[in-house]
Design a protein around this motif. Structure first.
Motif, PDB file in Angstrom:
ATOM      1  N   ALA A  11       0.835  -1.204   0.000  1.00 50.75           N
ATOM      2  CA  ALA A  11       0.000   0.000   0.000  1.00 50.75           C
ATOM      3  C   ALA A  11       0.870   1.254   0.000  1.00 50.75           C
ATOM      4  O   ALA A  11       0.559   2.238  -0.695  1.00 50.75           O
ATOM      5  CB  ALA A  11      -0.925   0.005   1.217  1.00 50.75           C
ATOM      6  N   GLU A  12       1.961   1.226   0.760  1.00 50.50           N
ATOM      7  CA  GLU A  12       2.885   2.362   0.758  1.00 50.50           C
ATOM      8  C   GLU A  12       3.539   2.534  -0.607  1.00 50.50           C
ATOM      9  O   GLU A  12       3.716   3.652  -1.092  1.00 50.50           O
ATOM     10  CB  GLU A  12       3.949   2.174   1.839  1.00 50.50           C
ATOM     11  N   PHE A  13       3.886   1.425  -1.234  1.00 50.98           N
ATOM     12  CA  PHE A  13       4.469   1.477  -2.581  1.00 50.98           C
ATOM     13  C   PHE A  13       3.489   2.103  -3.570  1.00 50.98           C
ATOM     14  O   PHE A  13       3.825   3.045  -4.303  1.00 50.98           O
ATOM     15  CB  PHE A  13       4.848   0.067  -3.037  1.00 50.98           C
ATOM     16  N   ALA A  14       2.267   1.583  -3.589  1.00 55.59           N
ATOM     17  CA  ALA A  14       1.276   2.072  -4.553  1.00 55.59           C
ATOM     18  C   ALA A  14       0.905   3.525  -4.286  1.00 55.59           C
ATOM     19  O   ALA A  14       0.796   4.333  -5.216  1.00 55.59           O
ATOM     20  CB  ALA A  14       0.030   1.188  -4.500  1.00 55.59           C
ATOM     21  N   GLY A  15       0.706   3.866  -3.011  1.00 57.72           N
ATOM     22  CA  GLY A  15       0.327   5.236  -2.675  1.00 57.72           C
ATOM     23  C   GLY A  15       1.399   6.241  -3.040  1.00 57.72           C
ATOM     24  O   GLY A  15       1.116   7.314  -3.595  1.00 57.72           O
ATOM     25  N   THR A  16       2.662   5.902  -2.744  1.00 62.61           N
ATOM     26  CA  THR A  16       3.756   6.810  -3.080  1.00 62.61           C
ATOM     27  C   THR A  16       3.925   6.914  -4.590  1.00 62.61           C
ATOM     28  O   THR A  16       4.188   8.001  -5.125  1.00 62.61           O
ATOM     29  CB  THR A  16       5.074   6.347  -2.423  1.00 62.61           C
ATOM     30  N   ALA A  17       3.772   5.801  -5.280  1.00 57.23           N
ATOM     31  CA  ALA A  17       3.875   5.817  -6.743  1.00 57.23           C
ATOM     32  C   ALA A  17       2.812   6.721  -7.354  1.00 57.23           C
ATOM     33  O   ALA A  17       3.110   7.545  -8.240  1.00 57.23           O
ATOM     34  CB  ALA A  17       3.745   4.397  -7.299  1.00 57.23           C
ATOM     35  N   GLN A  99       8.478   3.052  -0.151  1.00 60.59           N
ATOM     36  CA  GLN A  99       8.234   4.445  -0.522  1.00 60.59           C
ATOM     37  C   GLN A  99       9.200   4.928  -1.598  1.00 60.59           C
ATOM     38  O   GLN A  99       8.786   5.577  -2.566  1.00 60.59           O
ATOM     39  CB  GLN A  99       8.319   5.325   0.727  1.00 60.59           C
ATOM     40  N   VAL A 100      10.475   4.622  -1.435  1.00 55.69           N
ATOM     41  CA  VAL A 100      11.458   5.061  -2.424  1.00 55.69           C
ATOM     42  C   VAL A 100      11.221   4.356  -3.766  1.00 55.69           C
ATOM     43  O   VAL A 100      11.225   4.986  -4.828  1.00 55.69           O
ATOM     44  CB  VAL A 100      12.894   4.812  -1.920  1.00 55.69           C
ATOM     45  N   ALA A 101      10.994   3.040  -3.713  1.00 59.10           N
ATOM     46  CA  ALA A 101      10.709   2.304  -4.945  1.00 59.10           C
ATOM     47  C   ALA A 101       9.435   2.811  -5.603  1.00 59.10           C
ATOM     48  O   ALA A 101       9.355   2.945  -6.836  1.00 59.10           O
ATOM     49  CB  ALA A 101      10.600   0.810  -4.648  1.00 59.10           C
ATOM     50  N   GLY A 102       8.431   3.098  -4.793  1.00 58.04           N
ATOM     51  CA  GLY A 102       7.190   3.627  -5.327  1.00 58.04           C
ATOM     52  C   GLY A 102       7.371   4.981  -5.981  1.00 58.04           C
ATOM     53  O   GLY A 102       6.792   5.264  -7.040  1.00 58.04           O
ATOM     54  N   ALA A 103       8.185   5.840  -5.371  1.00 56.83           N
ATOM     55  CA  ALA A 103       8.405   7.169  -5.931  1.00 56.83           C
ATOM     56  C   ALA A 103       9.072   7.095  -7.300  1.00 56.83           C
ATOM     57  O   ALA A 103       8.682   7.811  -8.241  1.00 56.83           O
ATOM     58  CB  ALA A 103       9.263   7.993  -4.970  1.00 56.83           C
ATOM     59  N   ALA A 179       9.332  18.249   0.870  1.00 58.88           N
ATOM     60  CA  ALA A 179       9.009  17.754   2.226  1.00 58.88           C
ATOM     61  C   ALA A 179       8.952  16.231   2.337  1.00 58.88           C
ATOM     62  O   ALA A 179       8.249  15.697   3.186  1.00 58.88           O
ATOM     63  CB  ALA A 179       7.687  18.365   2.714  1.00 58.88           C
ATOM     64  N   ASN A 180       9.706  15.539   1.495  1.00 60.03           N
ATOM     65  CA  ASN A 180       9.590  14.081   1.434  1.00 60.03           C
ATOM     66  C   ASN A 180      10.817  13.503   0.739  1.00 60.03           C
ATOM     67  O   ASN A 180      10.986  13.694  -0.476  1.00 60.03           O
ATOM     68  CB  ASN A 180       8.319  13.715   0.660  1.00 60.03           C
ATOM     69  N   PRO A 181      11.700  12.796   1.441  1.00 55.58           N
ATOM     70  CA  PRO A 181      12.892  12.246   0.799  1.00 55.58           C
ATOM     71  C   PRO A 181      12.595  11.275  -0.349  1.00 55.58           C
ATOM     72  O   PRO A 181      13.302  11.280  -1.359  1.00 55.58           O
ATOM     73  CB  PRO A 181      13.606  11.533   1.954  1.00 55.58           C
ATOM     74  N   ALA A 182      11.587  10.441  -0.201  1.00 57.89           N
ATOM     75  CA  ALA A 182      11.262   9.487  -1.263  1.00 57.89           C
ATOM     76  C   ALA A 182      10.800  10.215  -2.521  1.00 57.89           C
ATOM     77  O   ALA A 182      11.244   9.911  -3.634  1.00 57.89           O
ATOM     78  CB  ALA A 182      10.187   8.510  -0.795  1.00 57.89           C
ATOM     79  N   VAL A 183       9.915  11.178  -2.349  1.00 60.40           N
ATOM     80  CA  VAL A 183       9.431  11.959  -3.489  1.00 60.40           C
ATOM     81  C   VAL A 183      10.578  12.732  -4.134  1.00 60.40           C
ATOM     82  O   VAL A 183      10.650  12.858  -5.363  1.00 60.40           O
ATOM     83  CB  VAL A 183       8.303  12.903  -3.046  1.00 60.40           C
ATOM     84  N   THR A 184      11.492  13.238  -3.311  1.00 58.40           N
ATOM     85  CA  THR A 184      12.649  13.953  -3.836  1.00 58.40           C
ATOM     86  C   THR A 184      13.475  13.044  -4.741  1.00 58.40           C
ATOM     87  O   THR A 184      13.883  13.440  -5.840  1.00 58.40           O
ATOM     88  CB  THR A 184      13.520  14.492  -2.691  1.00 58.40           C
ATOM     89  N   VAL A 185      13.731  11.830  -4.296  1.00 59.51           N
ATOM     90  CA  VAL A 185      14.478  10.862  -5.119  1.00 59.51           C
ATOM     91  C   VAL A 185      13.708  10.562  -6.404  1.00 59.51           C
ATOM     92  O   VAL A 185      14.282  10.560  -7.506  1.00 59.51           O
ATOM     93  CB  VAL A 185      14.730   9.565  -4.329  1.00 59.51           C
TER      94      VAL A 185
END
Length: 245
Positions: A11-17, A99-103, A179-185
């Protein structure tokens, strides 16, 4: 008993993606629809991001808590470790990887939806003390907001409140509120309106982590029992796995 970790991590993967797809995709659309007006492009990007974030929190909150953000997960782990609430260490690691993979996946997805190459490294440099300060402010404010809502029993307002904070911070911060390291990557993988050059990523992530620490200190002062409600961040996930089918 919280939901099984693989279910929450996916869910974290899909939501971040989907969040990054919204950020990048709306940036591409804005550039095409309003090619000569950067202010209008930013407005279109901010509105789409804020609305998508609220909708994604509603969708995935009951499953994983809808963190979509390593700094949110890290504070949830840090505060909850003494109270026996929040994420366990294993959960934190799984969330951050998801989260990082999703982003990254979200950036690729946005490119494919707009008929662009799957990956195009960003050439947009974003550096300097003023931008890093903006990221500290945006991140600290986001963390305090989320945990204040949980501690005061107002998690039902999280989708609107978190979306409102990010949408507003697009405009009142010079960095446009990553405001989000995963989104930044993830945004390093797109050479579009929403991109950030890979060389600028470390500075932004460091500033976000600094904002994280400031938020923890602020919560200790203003909400000293925030750890008691770490399980309710962002939206409380259900106690029994059988309750969501």
């Amino acid at each position: 008993m919280t939901l099984a970790l693989p279910r929450r991590a996916t869910a974290e993967f899909a939501g971040t993606a989907l969040l990054v797809a919204a950020v990048v995709g709306s940036g591409v659309a804005a550039s095409r629809l309003s090619p000569t007006d950067v202010g209008l492009q930013l407005l279109e990007n901010a509105i789409a991001t804020a609305l998508a974030l609220g909708a994604l929190i509603l969708t995935f909150g009951p499953v994983s808590g809808a963190h979509f953000n390593p700094v949110v997960s890290a504070v949830d782990w840090w505060l909850g470790r003494r109270a026996g609430a929040g994420l366990a260490t294993r959960d934190l690691a799984a969330y951050v990887v998801a989260q990082v993979a999703g982003a990254i996946t979200g950036a690729v997805l946005a490119h494919l939806m707009f008929d662009l190459p799957a990956v195009a490294w960003s050439r947009t440099g974003r550096g300097g003390g003023h931008l890093w300060l903006a990221e500290v402010v945006a991140t600290a404010g986001l963390i305090v907001l989320i945990f204040a809502l949980a501690r005061s029993g107002r998690t039902s307002a999280a989708p609107a409140a978190v979306g409102a904070w990010i949408g507003a911070a697009y405009w009142f911060t010079s960095s446009t509120s990553f405001a989000n390291p995963a989104v930044t990557v993830g945004r390093a993988f797109t050479d579009t309106f929403a991109g950030i050059a890979p060389t600028s990523v470390p500075g932004f992530v460091a500033a976000q982590l600094a904002g994280d620490l400031i938020a923890v200190a602020a919560l200790a002062l203003w909400y000293p029992r925030a750890a008691d409600t770490a399980d309710d961040v962002v939206v409380p996930h259900l106690a029994q796995e059988t309750e969501v089918r």
